[in-house]
Structure formats: C-alpha cells, structure tokens
Design a protein around this motif. Structure first.
Motif, PDB file in Angstrom:
ATOM      1  N   CYS A   1      46.864  46.451  46.524  1.00 47.75           N
ATOM      2  CA  CYS A   1      46.067  46.397  45.289  1.00 47.75           C
ATOM      3  C   CYS A   1      45.016  47.498  45.289  1.00 47.75           C
ATOM      4  O   CYS A   1      44.855  48.239  44.311  1.00 47.75           O
ATOM      5  CB  CYS A   1      45.381  45.033  45.158  1.00 47.75           C
ATOM      6  SG  CYS A   1      46.476  43.655  44.771  1.00 47.75           S
ATOM      7  N   SER A   2      44.292  47.606  46.380  1.00 46.53           N
ATOM      8  CA  SER A   2      43.225  48.603  46.474  1.00 46.53           C
ATOM      9  C   SER A   2      43.769  50.020  46.378  1.00 46.53           C
ATOM     10  O   SER A   2      43.245  50.861  45.645  1.00 46.53           O
ATOM     11  CB  SER A   2      42.458  48.418  47.783  1.00 46.53           C
ATOM     12  OG  SER A   2      41.491  49.427  47.952  1.00 46.53           O
ATOM     13  N   LYS A   3      44.846  50.285  47.119  1.00 41.86           N
ATOM     14  CA  LYS A   3      45.435  51.625  47.110  1.00 41.86           C
ATOM     15  C   LYS A   3      45.897  52.024  45.715  1.00 41.86           C
ATOM     16  O   LYS A   3      45.823  53.201  45.324  1.00 41.86           O
ATOM     17  CB  LYS A   3      46.605  51.679  48.088  1.00 41.86           C
ATOM     18  CG  LYS A   3      47.211  53.065  48.254  1.00 41.86           C
ATOM     19  CD  LYS A   3      48.320  53.058  49.305  1.00 41.86           C
ATOM     20  CE  LYS A   3      48.917  54.454  49.466  1.00 41.86           C
ATOM     21  NZ  LYS A   3      49.998  54.444  50.492  1.00 41.86           N
ATOM     22  N   ALA A   4      46.352  51.034  44.934  1.00 48.40           N
ATOM     23  CA  ALA A   4      46.849  51.310  43.584  1.00 48.40           C
ATOM     24  C   ALA A   4      45.729  51.333  42.542  1.00 48.40           C
ATOM     25  O   ALA A   4      46.008  51.541  41.367  1.00 48.40           O
ATOM     26  CB  ALA A   4      47.893  50.275  43.201  1.00 48.40           C
ATOM     27  N   GLY A   5      44.479  51.118  42.986  1.00 51.02           N
ATOM     28  CA  GLY A   5      43.343  51.250  42.076  1.00 51.02           C
ATOM     29  C   GLY A   5      42.823  49.973  41.472  1.00 51.02           C
ATOM     30  O   GLY A   5      41.940  50.001  40.598  1.00 51.02           O
ATOM     31  N   THR A   6      43.331  48.829  41.897  1.00 45.42           N
ATOM     32  CA  THR A   6      42.863  47.551  41.359  1.00 45.42           C
ATOM     33  C   THR A   6      41.374  47.371  41.666  1.00 45.42           C
ATOM     34  O   THR A   6      40.931  47.587  42.791  1.00 45.42           O
ATOM     35  CB  THR A   6      43.669  46.383  41.956  1.00 45.42           C
ATOM     36  OG1 THR A   6      45.050  46.593  41.684  1.00 45.42           O
ATOM     37  CG2 THR A   6      43.220  45.061  41.387  1.00 45.42           C
ATOM     38  N   ALA A   7      40.620  46.949  40.664  1.00 49.97           N
ATOM     39  CA  ALA A   7      39.169  46.832  40.829  1.00 49.97           C
ATOM     40  C   ALA A   7      38.727  45.443  41.264  1.00 49.97           C
ATOM     41  O   ALA A   7      37.746  45.292  41.986  1.00 49.97           O
ATOM     42  CB  ALA A   7      38.459  47.196  39.520  1.00 49.97           C
ATOM     43  N   ASN A   8      39.447  44.420  40.799  1.00 54.44           N
ATOM     44  CA  ASN A   8      38.990  43.045  40.979  1.00 54.44           C
ATOM     45  C   ASN A   8      40.060  42.179  41.628  1.00 54.44           C
ATOM     46  O   ASN A   8      41.230  42.229  41.245  1.00 54.44           O
ATOM     47  CB  ASN A   8      38.627  42.429  39.617  1.00 54.44           C
ATOM     48  CG  ASN A   8      37.686  43.301  38.828  1.00 54.44           C
ATOM     49  OD1 ASN A   8      36.566  43.548  39.229  1.00 54.44           O
ATOM     50  ND2 ASN A   8      38.152  43.803  37.686  1.00 54.44           N
ATOM     51  N   LEU A   9      39.643  41.360  42.578  1.00 52.74           N
ATOM     52  CA  LEU A   9      40.524  40.395  43.210  1.00 52.74           C
ATOM     53  C   LEU A   9      40.094  39.002  42.758  1.00 52.74           C
ATOM     54  O   LEU A   9      38.953  38.588  42.963  1.00 52.74           O
ATOM     55  CB  LEU A   9      40.438  40.480  44.735  1.00 52.74           C
ATOM     56  CG  LEU A   9      41.289  39.475  45.514  1.00 52.74           C
ATOM     57  CD1 LEU A   9      42.780  39.723  45.265  1.00 52.74           C
ATOM     58  CD2 LEU A   9      40.987  39.545  47.005  1.00 52.74           C
ATOM     59  N   TYR A  10      41.011  38.279  42.120  1.00 54.61           N
ATOM     60  CA  TYR A  10      40.744  36.964  41.554  1.00 54.61           C
ATOM     61  C   TYR A  10      41.593  35.965  42.328  1.00 54.61           C
ATOM     62  O   TYR A  10      42.812  35.948  42.208  1.00 54.61           O
ATOM     63  CB  TYR A  10      41.117  37.021  40.076  1.00 54.61           C
ATOM     64  CG  TYR A  10      40.939  35.780  39.243  1.00 54.61           C
ATOM     65  CD1 TYR A  10      40.633  34.532  39.779  1.00 54.61           C
ATOM     66  CD2 TYR A  10      41.115  35.845  37.859  1.00 54.61           C
ATOM     67  CE1 TYR A  10      40.477  33.420  38.989  1.00 54.61           C
ATOM     68  CE2 TYR A  10      40.969  34.736  37.047  1.00 54.61           C
ATOM     69  CZ  TYR A  10      40.656  33.515  37.628  1.00 54.61           C
ATOM     70  OH  TYR A  10      40.524  32.410  36.825  1.00 54.61           O
ATOM     71  N   LEU A  11      40.952  35.138  43.154  1.00 56.14           N
ATOM     72  CA  LEU A  11      41.657  34.206  44.023  1.00 56.14           C
ATOM     73  C   LEU A  11      41.834  32.860  43.326  1.00 56.14           C
ATOM     74  O   LEU A  11      40.891  32.284  42.802  1.00 56.14           O
ATOM     75  CB  LEU A  11      40.908  34.048  45.346  1.00 56.14           C
ATOM     76  CG  LEU A  11      40.715  35.358  46.124  1.00 56.14           C
ATOM     77  CD1 LEU A  11      39.883  35.130  47.367  1.00 56.14           C
ATOM     78  CD2 LEU A  11      42.060  35.990  46.476  1.00 56.14           C
ATOM     79  N   PHE A  12      43.072  32.377  43.363  1.00 56.65           N
ATOM     80  CA  PHE A  12      43.447  31.218  42.559  1.00 56.65           C
ATOM     81  C   PHE A  12      44.290  30.284  43.415  1.00 56.65           C
ATOM     82  O   PHE A  12      44.504  30.512  44.591  1.00 56.65           O
ATOM     83  CB  PHE A  12      44.224  31.737  41.326  1.00 56.65           C
ATOM     84  CG  PHE A  12      44.338  30.762  40.190  1.00 56.65           C
ATOM     85  CD1 PHE A  12      43.226  30.321  39.503  1.00 56.65           C
ATOM     86  CD2 PHE A  12      45.594  30.306  39.783  1.00 56.65           C
ATOM     87  CE1 PHE A  12      43.340  29.435  38.440  1.00 56.65           C
ATOM     88  CE2 PHE A  12      45.723  29.422  38.720  1.00 56.65           C
ATOM     89  CZ  PHE A  12      44.591  28.981  38.043  1.00 56.65           C
ATOM     90  N   GLY A  13      44.786  29.212  42.819  1.00 56.38           N
ATOM     91  CA  GLY A  13      45.620  28.275  43.537  1.00 56.38           C
ATOM     92  C   GLY A  13      46.471  27.457  42.584  1.00 56.38           C
ATOM     93  O   GLY A  13      46.784  27.924  41.495  1.00 56.38           O
ATOM     94  N   GLY A  14      46.671  26.141  42.911  1.00 54.57           N
ATOM     95  CA  GLY A  14      46.081  25.356  43.954  1.00 54.57           C
ATOM     96  C   GLY A  14      44.579  25.475  44.059  1.00 54.57           C
ATOM     97  O   GLY A  14      43.867  25.851  43.160  1.00 54.57           O
ATOM     98  N   GLU A  15      44.143  25.118  45.244  1.00 58.71           N
ATOM     99  CA  GLU A  15      42.724  25.186  45.582  1.00 58.71           C
ATOM    100  C   GLU A  15      42.534  26.250  46.663  1.00 58.71           C
ATOM    101  O   GLU A  15      42.861  26.041  47.826  1.00 58.71           O
ATOM    102  CB  GLU A  15      42.229  23.822  46.082  1.00 58.71           C
ATOM    103  CG  GLU A  15      40.813  23.819  46.617  1.00 58.71           C
ATOM    104  CD  GLU A  15      39.807  24.474  45.675  1.00 58.71           C
ATOM    105  OE1 GLU A  15      39.108  25.409  46.116  1.00 58.71           O
ATOM    106  OE2 GLU A  15      39.735  24.072  44.499  1.00 58.71           O
TER     107      GLU A  15
END
Length: 349
Positions: free
Chosen positions: A107-121
């Motif tokens: 994600c970072s290498k491809a330029g993604t700015a935000n990591l949104y962690l989801f689930g489940g929990e």
C-alpha cells in the motif's frame, strides 16, 4: 543510505504528500460542498477526475487512496445488520501477520495515504499493534472501526502511543439496555461510551458511528445518539441502512428519498457527517469514495473489492500484486459506469 532505507524514505514522502492532498481536499470540500451548486460539483470533479489521476501518473498508482483492510472476521457481537457477513467464509484461512505486513508495505509503495483497519473486530487481532506500527513507520495515517468493548485505559494509551490517528466507535442506541440487546453483549454500551471518552482524553480523534434506519429516524433514537455523542465531544459518522450482510436483499430497510432528506437535516459541519467528512451539510453532494477511486477494500482473506459492502471481487493479494488488482478494478465497467445516486450504490434498485 541503503537501498531499503531510501525506499522507505520515498514511501514516507509519498504518503506525506498524499495526506497533505487529502487534508486540502477535505478543507476545500467542507467549504464548497455545503450547497449543491455547479462550483461544488466542479471542484469535487476536478479533484477526482483531473488532479488525482495526474498525481497517480506522475507519482504512484494508488496515490492518495485509503486502504480499508479487514483484519479478521472474529467479533464479540451478533449484530443483525452486520455488513461483514457479506464476506465471511467458513474454513478459509485469514491472512497471516506476515501477509498483512507485506500488504501494508505494498500500500505504502503504491502511494496509499491512509490505512483503515476494519473487521470483524480489529482489536481482537493479536498483531494489531504491529500493523499500526508498520503503517506509521511508513508515514501513513491510521484509523480503525471498533465496537468499543476492548477500549479500556491501557488499550487506548497503547493506541495513542503507536500514533493511531482516528477511532470510530459504533453505537446503535443511546440507551444502554437497547444497545446491548441489539448487539448481544451485556455491558457493551458502557464500555463503548467510556472508550470514546478515553480516546478523546488521550488525543485520538474519536467519532461515534451510527446507522440511520427508518425506525430511529421516526422515533428520535438517532437524534438521541447524536445528543449523546455531542455531550462526549465526539463527531458522528452516519451511515444509511445498507442492503448487505445481515440485511442483504431486504429492500424494506432502504431509506426512501424523503427519509434520506430527513437524515440530511441532521448533518452539521464539524459535528455530523455522512460516510465522509466533507458530506457534512444537508445540501452537500453525496459521493461513493470507493467508486470515485478514493478507496479500496481487502477482505480478511485477501480478496480486493471496491468497499466492504460490495460483493464484487477483482482478485486476491495472495495471487498477484495489490496495485495490479486495484487498477484493474478502477478500470472495470463497475467503476466506469458509476453515476451519482442519492444513497449508497449498494441500495440502487
């Protein structure tokens, strides 16, 4: 400077530039999306259709995007409307710690700015801290959704120390008894409310997530949730009832245009927004971040989708590079044929 360190620095710079661009977008959108006028539409269209594609061509293919990753489908709750049921599969292994770490690096290498962690929990995942630490080390902004059950003082302090930027806590009722019964966990409401307080006290932005339904719009329960959040000093992220997961195929849950208009009256800049920060005024233009190519979702099994509520899958990160799959998805007929709708496109007839 070693090759790996140089690559990390470049990734950090790209992520920083992406975050800066996203902040500018939010501020401009908050200023100009308050009215459904040609200027609002022009600015948002220019961002999506001109600026972002140009930055992606010059910099990195997923520049400025948000990566939503479902870490696990384990959860303490049994919510009847759970959207994650759309992707749950028995006897299929979830991504390992190493695979998720590699995914974040992709994600970072491809330029993604935000990591949104989801689930489940997501707080149930034993390696959550490693994922936050990795993303922050690469310059990414990190947020997560939670039911709030595990947000005690120690956990919140740990999240704050790791640099977690944003937490969203789900509330379905302002009254504890009703909330706990709806989610099937006794004492959950008290823990969730306390978790919101603790996050705010420890410098983490914390929003309350609430689903607008026909019932809570009519009986005032949604307004009660907004009042509770306001008393805590938290913003509210509202979602409409979406025909997926536990509500898949149940057309009766979908809000009518009049009910959407009623919900829109509750939107308020800096206080209450619908899905995204910039949809924060009764006349703000609604847009789907996934089909606008501003985000993508990776299931706990590694499948890539536009968002967690859409069933369509375009490939698996266990078989090919993430950016290849996302670009194929963004060029697909599903994305190209997207037209504005008054609600989540999953609810489109």
């Amino acid at each position: 400077m070693g090759k790996e360190k140089t690559s990390s620095v470049r990734a950090g710079l790209r992520a920083g530039a992406s975050q800066g661009l996203n902040k500018a977008r939010s501020r401009l959108a908050e200023r100009f999306s308050r009215f459904d006028d040609p200027l609002s539409r022009l600015i948002l269209a220019a961002y999506k259709d001109a600026l972002m594609p140009s930055m992606r061509m010059m910099s990195a293919p997923l520049f400025g995007a948000t990566a939503m990753i479902s870490l696990t489908y384990q959860c303490q709750c049994q919510c009847p409307h759970c959207g994650s049921r759309t992707n749950q599969q028995k006897n299929r292994p979830e991504l390992s710690r190493g695979q998720i770490i590699d995914l974040i690096k992709q994600c970072s290498k491809a330029g993604t700015a935000n990591l949104y962690l989801f689930g489940g929990e997501p707080l149930l995942h034993p390696n959550l801290d490693d994922f936050v630490r990795t993303a922050k080390g690469l310059g990414m902004r990190v947020s997560l959704d939670t039911n709030g059950y595990l947000l005690d003082s120690d956990r919140v302090k740990s999240l704050a120390a790791l640099g977690t930027d944003h937490v969203r806590v789900s509330l379905d009722h302002a009254r504890p008894r009703l909330h706990d019964a709806f989610r099937g966990v006794e004492g959950l409401h008290a823990r969730a409310v306390q978790g919101v307080r603790l996050c705010l006290e420890n410098g983490i932005r914390c929003d309350v997530s609430a689903v607008a339904t026909k019932k809570n719009l009519d009986n005032g329960d949604l307004q009660a949730i907004l009042d509770l959040a306001g008393g805590l000093g938290a913003r509210v992220r509202m979602l409409t009832s979406i025909m997926c997961g536990g509500w898949e195929g149940k057309t009766r849950v979908v809000l009518s245009r009049d009910e959407i208009a009623q919900m829109r009256k509750l939107l308020k800049p800096g206080r209450v927004y619908w899905e995204s920060d910039w949809i924060n005024h009764p006349k703000a233009v609604f847009s789907c971040a996934a089909l606008d190519r501003l985000m993508f979702h990776v299931t706990a099994f590694g499948d890539v989708q536009p968002c967690c509520y859409m069933e369509e899958k375009f490939g698996a990160v266990t078989n090919e590079p993430l950016s290849d799959i996302v670009l194929r998805m963004w060029r697909s007929d599903l994305t190209r044929s997207y037209r504005r709708f008054h609600d989540c496109p999953v609810n489109r007839p």
